[in-house]
Scaffold this motif. Structure first.
Motif, PDB file in Angstrom:
ATOM      1  N   ILE C  69       1.168  -1.208  -0.137  1.00  0.00           N
ATOM      2  CA  ILE C  69       0.031   0.030  -0.090  1.00  0.00           C
ATOM      3  C   ILE C  69       0.821   1.308  -0.053  1.00  0.00           C
ATOM      4  N   LEU C  70       2.043   1.163   0.915  1.00  0.00           N
ATOM      5  CA  LEU C  70       2.694   2.160   0.793  1.00  0.00           C
ATOM      6  C   LEU C  70       3.557   2.594  -0.328  1.00  0.00           C
ATOM      7  N   MET C  71       3.960   1.459  -0.999  1.00  0.00           N
ATOM      8  CA  MET C  71       4.706   1.617  -2.369  1.00  0.00           C
ATOM      9  C   MET C  71       3.600   2.274  -3.371  1.00  0.00           C
ATOM     10  N   GLY C  72       2.387   1.871  -3.453  1.00  0.00           N
ATOM     11  CA  GLY C  72       1.598   2.653  -4.188  1.00  0.00           C
ATOM     12  C   GLY C  72       1.307   4.020  -4.054  1.00  0.00           C
ATOM     13  N   ASN C 114       1.432  -1.520  -7.515  1.00  0.00           N
ATOM     14  CA  ASN C 114       0.844  -1.412  -6.234  1.00  0.00           C
ATOM     15  C   ASN C 114      -0.288  -2.634  -6.278  1.00  0.00           C
ATOM     16  N   GLY C 115      -0.552  -2.729  -4.753  1.00  0.00           N
ATOM     17  CA  GLY C 115      -1.176  -4.051  -4.674  1.00  0.00           C
ATOM     18  C   GLY C 115      -2.684  -4.163  -4.436  1.00  0.00           C
ATOM     19  N   SER C 116      -3.259  -2.939  -4.592  1.00  0.00           N
ATOM     20  CA  SER C 116      -4.646  -2.724  -4.061  1.00  0.00           C
ATOM     21  C   SER C 116      -5.384  -2.265  -5.204  1.00  0.00           C
ATOM     22  N   SER C 117      -6.901  -2.644  -5.452  1.00  0.00           N
ATOM     23  CA  SER C 117      -7.605  -2.257  -6.377  1.00  0.00           C
ATOM     24  C   SER C 117      -8.351  -1.007  -6.099  1.00  0.00           C
ATOM     25  N   PRO C 157       0.290  -8.498 -10.599  1.00  0.00           N
ATOM     26  CA  PRO C 157       0.951  -8.403  -9.279  1.00  0.00           C
ATOM     27  C   PRO C 157       1.714  -7.226  -9.057  1.00  0.00           C
ATOM     28  N   PRO C 158       2.089  -6.793  -7.906  1.00  0.00           N
ATOM     29  CA  PRO C 158       1.899  -7.372  -6.693  1.00  0.00           C
ATOM     30  C   PRO C 158       0.324  -7.108  -6.294  1.00  0.00           C
ATOM     31  N   SER C 159      -0.136  -8.028  -5.413  1.00  0.00           N
ATOM     32  CA  SER C 159      -1.758  -7.951  -4.965  1.00  0.00           C
ATOM     33  C   SER C 159      -1.729  -8.524  -3.487  1.00  0.00           C
ATOM     34  N   VAL C 160      -2.519  -7.761  -2.849  1.00  0.00           N
ATOM     35  CA  VAL C 160      -2.921  -8.012  -1.615  1.00  0.00           C
ATOM     36  C   VAL C 160      -3.851  -9.186  -1.579  1.00  0.00           C
ATOM     37  N   ILE C 161      -4.678  -9.431  -2.491  1.00  0.00           N
ATOM     38  CA  ILE C 161      -5.660 -10.664  -2.196  1.00  0.00           C
ATOM     39  C   ILE C 161      -4.936 -11.694  -2.463  1.00  0.00           C
ATOM     40  N   PHE C 162      -3.911 -11.933  -3.363  1.00  0.00           N
ATOM     41  CA  PHE C 162      -3.025 -13.081  -3.788  1.00  0.00           C
ATOM     42  C   PHE C 162      -2.294 -13.327  -2.334  1.00  0.00           C
ATOM     43  N   LEU C 230      10.704   0.164 -11.162  1.00  0.00           N
ATOM     44  CA  LEU C 230      10.184  -0.277  -9.966  1.00  0.00           C
ATOM     45  C   LEU C 230       9.570  -1.532 -10.001  1.00  0.00           C
ATOM     46  N   PHE C 231       8.638  -1.936 -11.155  1.00  0.00           N
ATOM     47  CA  PHE C 231       8.199  -3.181 -11.313  1.00  0.00           C
ATOM     48  C   PHE C 231       9.335  -4.179 -11.450  1.00  0.00           C
ATOM     49  N   LEU C 232      10.251  -4.059 -12.372  1.00  0.00           N
ATOM     50  CA  LEU C 232      11.327  -4.967 -12.447  1.00  0.00           C
ATOM     51  C   LEU C 232      12.229  -5.215 -11.279  1.00  0.00           C
ATOM     52  N   PHE C 233      12.333  -4.098 -10.338  1.00  0.00           N
ATOM     53  CA  PHE C 233      13.200  -4.246  -9.237  1.00  0.00           C
ATOM     54  C   PHE C 233      12.598  -5.228  -8.184  1.00  0.00           C
ATOM     55  N   VAL C 234      11.062  -4.874  -7.881  1.00  0.00           N
ATOM     56  CA  VAL C 234      10.367  -5.957  -7.119  1.00  0.00           C
ATOM     57  C   VAL C 234      10.269  -7.330  -7.593  1.00  0.00           C
ATOM     58  N   ILE C 235       9.698  -7.231  -8.727  1.00  0.00           N
ATOM     59  CA  ILE C 235       9.361  -8.571  -8.990  1.00  0.00           C
ATOM     60  C   ILE C 235      10.692  -9.238  -9.545  1.00  0.00           C
TER      61      ILE C 235
END
Ligand code: NA
Ligand code: NA
Lengths: 159, 318, 433
Positions: C69-72, C114-117, C157-162, C230-235
């Protein structure tokens, strides 16, 4: 009141940032220098607990919990007030019980003498700060209920 | 006519786990011994609470019977953690009986608010790695997922770093390279599919994890004399051995299986190498003794007695 | 007291409390603890209240939720959502319904960081809604497209629900993340297709924007490097073995902060605002998580969980028959209930059933996310719609729901496709071994 809440909110928000920072430093140290940052695991999860407990206190103040509005929306003024009074009382009862249990449990937590994994520091201070957040949530809930009974609006207008 | 009891047994492993078999056996036997007046209902897979909470759950009566990993919560049960020390015991069978016989003296003081039924250990686990590890010096710079706090202390003492991941996350951590090795029992490696990502297995009794079986005090107190007797006869050294044996045999079979698996190296250490590992574990023994002493125990005497008890049951690491 | 009766009574009371505006988490907590007291004992119920919530909120695995959430929040404040929207607009704006399609694509891009819809919907409302309205899109369509696009936040991804599903079912979260990529991209394509269909039916509703020149397009692409990085770094870091899945969330949060700082887009004041916003979302989510665990323990001790599992597994209608029943149940629950609570309450029951019937745990994770997706935009209780309504006060709930309707149809089709072809969700995670 608002000023205190803003301060609390910032402090709790900062603990979230501290969690991110701790994990970040730990990962970088592990990956580059093969160094353990002692207790980063325990510190970050206990900080997270503190942030959430105080976050709950703020959420109670700002009426920011997730709730279902359907019935309230279609009700008239009197029914709305009744619903608000009911919901606030029930929520307060829960928060009071929750706070009471955490406080009552405190001596037991202290006696259990649980330590952090690496530095072997006692963990009860983390528990105490988190529990204080729930106590604050209960107090805030009580204040809000009193305001509501006195006829002030349920929303402080923020959030 | 005895009052009937339905004991809720909360277990954190899933029904497919070997420990579940022992738990079931214990419950069935207890029920039989009380002619059905004490029934045991199993709640596997953490249905009633997280693994770490099982001591509090037995104390508060959320469940009536549980078991806990001694040392999941550092510092809380210092004497119980003694069983987790490296190179201490060689098998689950005698290890469980030796630990159980020894720990009874301490458990009453360490766990005043629950009734300890029995103590047991799993079959000795070892280091499973992506490369051959023969000396403590090899650990330096390695990232390792440890089974418990004592193992983590040991790894740190040898210059390794700890990766904290749950057992299900362990495979991914090893596969991606976040971790280079893991301390784990043998069969569990195969069960979690970790054999796909590590292929060097040190064939030594590196460590065990120790556990205690707990009963809620109030429930026990409420029982009739006959029912209490039945419980007592299921909370003895013999049952400790039985539980250790059931789970232990399952894990130990994993070692033979691993030997036959293609692409896997299962290797022994030479006596001087073993001596080096034991020497490297001195700081962990010291750290444990310090903590135990702070809690008011005569740590050296206690450890001597533990070794003697393990020797009596033919499980001492010599 | 009869355990079945207590369980049924518990469900009834839960819905009554929720309808009377008691916060969802607190409703579940009250019924959970109260029910536990009735079935077991008062003192054990109080022990549950003293122990379970604290152990939930200090679980390190759960740190993934606040950190994503913070990342988003940092990413949005650093302008990454706006850059994504601009870049999509440069490439797609001139097509029929171009700006609406750009919104969908930007939602998909922002979903990757970000992980939230709900956060995706809220962010894109601020970024895209004013422009959509100005370009002549109707209020229903322009909010509907954001509500639907926002749901991509939990599939890509990323996803809070997953994460929640992975923690509850002990399924590999890394694999779950990867499994959401194809269904997420499929979602983008199908939403765009839906827009084209609507435009074909009534071209007036789908204006075209100005065509951007190639230099403009390339310049816009250059602006989305932060998002990509950012996406490449995290995933990437997760799969390259730099950090664990749990740690990845914190790495992403700090990564977004660092990128924002390096670009001088984040001031101390803005950072503080992000922290406070994330704290609010986190607290609201965790109240529900706390309540759901308490309620779940109550259900377990009444053995309702076990009975429902046995009942469902024993139905003589075949595995796909049971799956059908479960999906219909999710459709109804998702419409009337908060999705987080729905997942936390039902997965412990439904997951063992699915495993017993031989379904794949990772594939079922995707299906669960699809049911949440539908629930987030289905009336009467759709969180994404509520969030957009709270920002765009001049568009009524009814208007948004009408606008999102075509996308609900599109999601039902997507759910059917994903059920019929599990390989769509599974070939990526399987290819990584
Ligand atoms: Na996402
Ligand atoms: Na809904």
């Amino acid at each position: 009141m608002e000023r205190i809440v803003v301060l609390v909110e910032r402090a709790a928000g900062a603990s979230l940032a501290a969690v991110a920072l701790l994990v970040f430093v730990a990962v970088v140290m592990r990956a580059t220098l093969s160094i353990n940052v002692p207790d980063n695991f325990d510190f970050s999860r206990y900080l997270q607990g503190i942030a959430i407990c105080w976050g709950l206190a703020v959420a109670t103040y700002r009426n920011a919990h997730i709730l279902v509005d359907v019935v309230w929306e279609i009700s008239g003024k009197t029914v709305r007030r009744a619903i608000d009074l009911f919901a606030s009382s029930v929520s307060l009862a829960f928060m009071l019980a929750f706070a009471w249990m955490l406080v009552e449990r405190f001596p037991m937590v202290q006696r259990a003498h649980q330590l952090t994994s690496d530095l072997k520091l006692p963990v009860w201070p983390f528990y105490a700060v988190a529990a204080a957040g729930i106590v604050a949530a209960a107090v805030v809930g009580l204040i809000r209920l009193i305001e509501l009974v006195r006829g002030r609006s349920a929303d402080p207008g923020i959030g | 006519q005895d009052k009937t009891f339905d004991l809720k047994f909360s277990s954190w492993v899933p029904p497919a786990h070997a420990l579940h078999v022992a738990v079931k056996e214990w419950g069935d036997s207890l029920s039989k011994a009380t002619k059905g007046s004490v029934k045991v209902t199993l709640y596997p897979s953490q249905q009633l609470g997280k693994a770490d909470d099982h001591y509090d759950m037995a104390r508060d009566g959320i469940a009536d019977v549980t078991y806990i990993a001694l040392g999941y919560q550092a510092g809380r049960l210092p004497m119980g953690e003694a069983g987790n020390l490296p190179f201490l015991m060689t098998n689950a069978d005698g290890g469980s009986m030796g630990l159980d016989a020894w720990y009874r003296k301490y458990s009453a003081k360490e766990m005043p608010d629950v009734m300890m039924c029995l103590a047991f250990v799993h079959d000795p686990g070892t280091l499973h790695a992506k490369k051959r590890i023969t000396l403590p010096a090899d650990i330096k710079g390695m990232k390792i997922r440890s089974a418990h706090g004592t193992m983590a202390d040991y790894i740190t003492a040898m210059g390794g770093t700890n990766v904290r991941v749950s057992a299900p996350e362990a495979r991914q951590a090893l596969e991606s390279g976040v971790a280079d090795a893991i301390t784990f029992p043998w069969k569990s490696i195969i069960l979690f599919g970790i054999d796909k990502v590590v292929n060097y297995h040190m064939d030594e009794a590196f460590y065990v994890a120790s556990f205690a079986w707990l009963i809620n005090k109030g429930k026990y107190a409420a029982m009739s004399a006959g029912q209490k007797k039945a419980i007592d006869s299921h909370c003895n050294n013999e049952w400790a051995g039985k539980v250790g044996r059931t789970w232990g045999a399952y894990e130990a079979a994993g070692r033979d299986e691993m030997r036959k698996l293609p692409g896997h190296t299962v290797y022994k250490l030479t006596p001087p190498q073993v001596a080096a590992w034991r020497k490297a574990s001195d700081p962990v023994y010291t750290k444990w003794a310090d903590t135990a002493r702070k809690a008011g125990w005569d740590a050296d005497q206690a450890l001597k007695e533990l070794r003697a008890s393990l020797a009596k049951y033919k499980a001492e690491f010599k | 007291m009869d355990k079945d009766l207590v369980a049924i009574g518990g469900f009834v009371l839960l819905f009554v409390l929720m309808l009377l505006r008691v916060p969802i988490g607190i409703s579940m907590g009250i019924v959970g603890v109260g029910g536990f007291a009735l079935v077991n004992s008062f003192s054990s119920a109080m022990g549950l209240l003293a122990g379970s919530p604290y152990s939930t909120i200090t679980d390190f695995n759960f740190s993934i939720i606040p950190m994503f959430i913070l990342m988003g929040a940092f990413a949005a404040a650093a302008g990454m959502s706006t850059d994504l929207f601009r870049a999509s607009q440069a490439w797609l704006g001139h097509l029929r319904g171009g700006l609406a399609m750009s919104t969908i694509v930007a939602c998909g891009g922002f979903a990757a960081i970000n992980g939230s819809s709900v956060a995706t919907a809220a962010t894109m409302t601020r970024v895209a809604l004013p422009e959509l309205r100005q370009a002549g899109y109707g209020p229903g369509l322009s909010t509907g497209v954001i509500a639907a696009g926002g749901t991509l936040g939990i599939m890509i991804p990323p996803s809070v629900i997953f994460v929640l599903y992975g923690i509850m079912t002990q399924t590999d979260i890394g694999k779950l993340f990867i499994s959401g990529i194809v269904p997420g991209v499929l979602g983008v394509l199908m939403y765009a297709g839906t827009l084209q269909f609507l435009g074909w039916r009534s071209p007036g509703r789908m204006p075209r924007g100005a065509r951007c020149s190639w230099p403009q397009r390339l310049a816009a692409i250059k602006d989305i490097w932060e998002t990509l990085l950012l996406f490449l770094f995290v995933i990437g870091g997760m799969y390259a073995g730099w950090f664990t899945v749990t740690e990845a969330a914190s790495m992403g949060a700090l990564g977004a902060l660092i990128i924002g700082l390096a670009q001088r887009r984040l001031t101390a004041k803005v950072i503080m605002r992000c922290l406070v916003e994330s704290l609010r979302t986190t607290a609201a989510i965790f109240m529900i998580v706390i309540g759901a665990y308490l309620f779940g323990y109550f259900l377990a001790i009444t053995q309702t969980t076990q009975k429902l599992i046995a009942l469902l597994v024993g139905l003589p209608i075949g595995a796909y028959g049971v799956l059908g029943i479960i999906l219909v149940m999710y459709f109804i629950l998702g419409a009337i209930m908060d999705e987080l609570a729905m997942i936390l309450l039902t997965v412990p029951i439904v997951f063992p059933v699915m495993m017993e019937l031989g379904f794949d745990p990772v594939w079922f994770g995707v299906i669960i996310v699809m049911t949440v997706t539908l629930g987030l935009i289905c009336p009467p209780v759709g969180m994404n719609v509520f969030v957009i309504n709270s920002i765009a006060r001049d568009v009524s709930l009814g208007t948004i729901y009408r606008g999102v309707m075509p996308f609900i149809v599109s999601d039902i089709v997507r759910l059917t496709i994903l059920c019929a072809f599990p390989v769509l969700s599974l070939f990526l995670p399987r290819s990584m071994g």
